[in-house]
Design an enzyme around this catalytic site. Sequence first.
Site, PDB file in Angstrom:
ATOM      1  N   ASP A  70       8.849   0.799 -19.529  1.00  0.00           N
ATOM      2  CA  ASP A  70       8.093   0.216 -18.415  1.00  0.00           C
ATOM      3  C   ASP A  70       7.043   1.162 -17.853  1.00  0.00           C
ATOM      4  O   ASP A  70       6.389   0.849 -16.849  1.00  0.00           O
ATOM      5  CB  ASP A  70       9.046  -0.195 -17.283  1.00  0.00           C
ATOM      6  CG  ASP A  70       9.760  -1.507 -17.577  1.00  0.00           C
ATOM      7  OD1 ASP A  70       9.251  -2.285 -18.403  1.00  0.00           O
ATOM      8  OD2 ASP A  70      10.823  -1.750 -16.970  1.00  0.00           O
ATOM      9  N   HIS A 181       7.830  -7.880  -6.155  1.00  0.00           N
ATOM     10  CA  HIS A 181       6.916  -6.852  -5.669  1.00  0.00           C
ATOM     11  C   HIS A 181       5.790  -7.530  -4.893  1.00  0.00           C
ATOM     12  O   HIS A 181       5.382  -8.648  -5.232  1.00  0.00           O
ATOM     13  CB  HIS A 181       6.279  -6.079  -6.833  1.00  0.00           C
ATOM     14  CG  HIS A 181       7.055  -4.890  -7.285  1.00  0.00           C
ATOM     15  ND1 HIS A 181       6.969  -4.376  -8.575  1.00  0.00           N
ATOM     16  CD2 HIS A 181       7.915  -4.061  -6.638  1.00  0.00           C
ATOM     17  CE1 HIS A 181       7.741  -3.320  -8.687  1.00  0.00           C
ATOM     18  NE2 HIS A 181       8.329  -3.109  -7.538  1.00  0.00           N
ATOM     19  N   CYS A 275      -0.080  -4.595 -12.264  1.00  0.00           N
ATOM     20  CA  CYS A 275       1.055  -3.738 -12.595  1.00  0.00           C
ATOM     21  C   CYS A 275       0.651  -2.606 -13.543  1.00  0.00           C
ATOM     22  O   CYS A 275       1.184  -1.502 -13.467  1.00  0.00           O
ATOM     23  CB  CYS A 275       2.174  -4.553 -13.236  1.00  0.00           C
ATOM     24  SG  CYS A 275       3.032  -5.664 -12.096  1.00  0.00           S
TER      25      CYS A 275
END
Length: 282
Positions: A70, A181, A275
Amino acid sequence: MPDSRVPRLRRFLVCEPRHFAVQYAINPWMHPDTPVDVDLAQDQWQALIRAYRTHGHTVDAVDPVADLPDMVFAANSALVLAGRVFGSYFHAPQRRPESTAYETWFKSAGFDVYRSESVCEGEGDLIPVSLPHSRLRSSEGTPIVLAGTGFRTTREAHHEVQEFFGVPVIGLKLVDPLFYHLDTALFVLDDENICYYPEAFSPGSREVLARLFPDAVLATREDAMAWGLNSVSDGRHVFVSPYAEALAGRLADHGYVPVPVDLSEFHKAGGGIKCCTQEIRS
């Protein structure tokens, strides 16, 4: 109106998805049994970098680390304001080693780094913006930080952010696990306006946003599910998911220029354009 939007050149930090995979499930979008096309992910990520550079933005890259699938989601690594770095402390143990890798990059680039003592996931939950017509606005930096909580970043971290940067921090409670988020439910359009999906927030947080940003562009659940709120704007161009067609049309009606970039392979891990993008504000 369309010609009145002025882009501001940005500096972004990214991480190549060399080791990208869905190996565990730490949000509702992640399913380890779903295959990931690593080559497609690489192509999509490269397309995002090209789009940024084509529009004049500077892009730096941190070296990816094996066994940190990630790490491509650079936004979660920190919040950078006025050249000061507030580093992350991840909620999931699997991601905590990313903090050290990013801290190493920032220090090698000449930044001092403060590591959060509370769970805090960087720009995933911390979004700087100016208040419309605010007396707080100054030429020295961004006057407020919108701060998400409810699933990842804690309220204690909000206090740390305020103490570290010395700017007001406004807490917003997220209530839908799909939008875990803040950057999955809200993004900044320009120096003093935002776009957001109201139903991702608690009633009180919705009221706060409506009071602070009465001219905000409002998104629907369909926009949010298509990753339209995980976008990056330079004040004119909005790098946005091509699947959020209705939102792109709404943005165009408000004078912004949508730049579709497909990061659908990263949606499998619960991430998108924002992101993958950390902004370095010096």
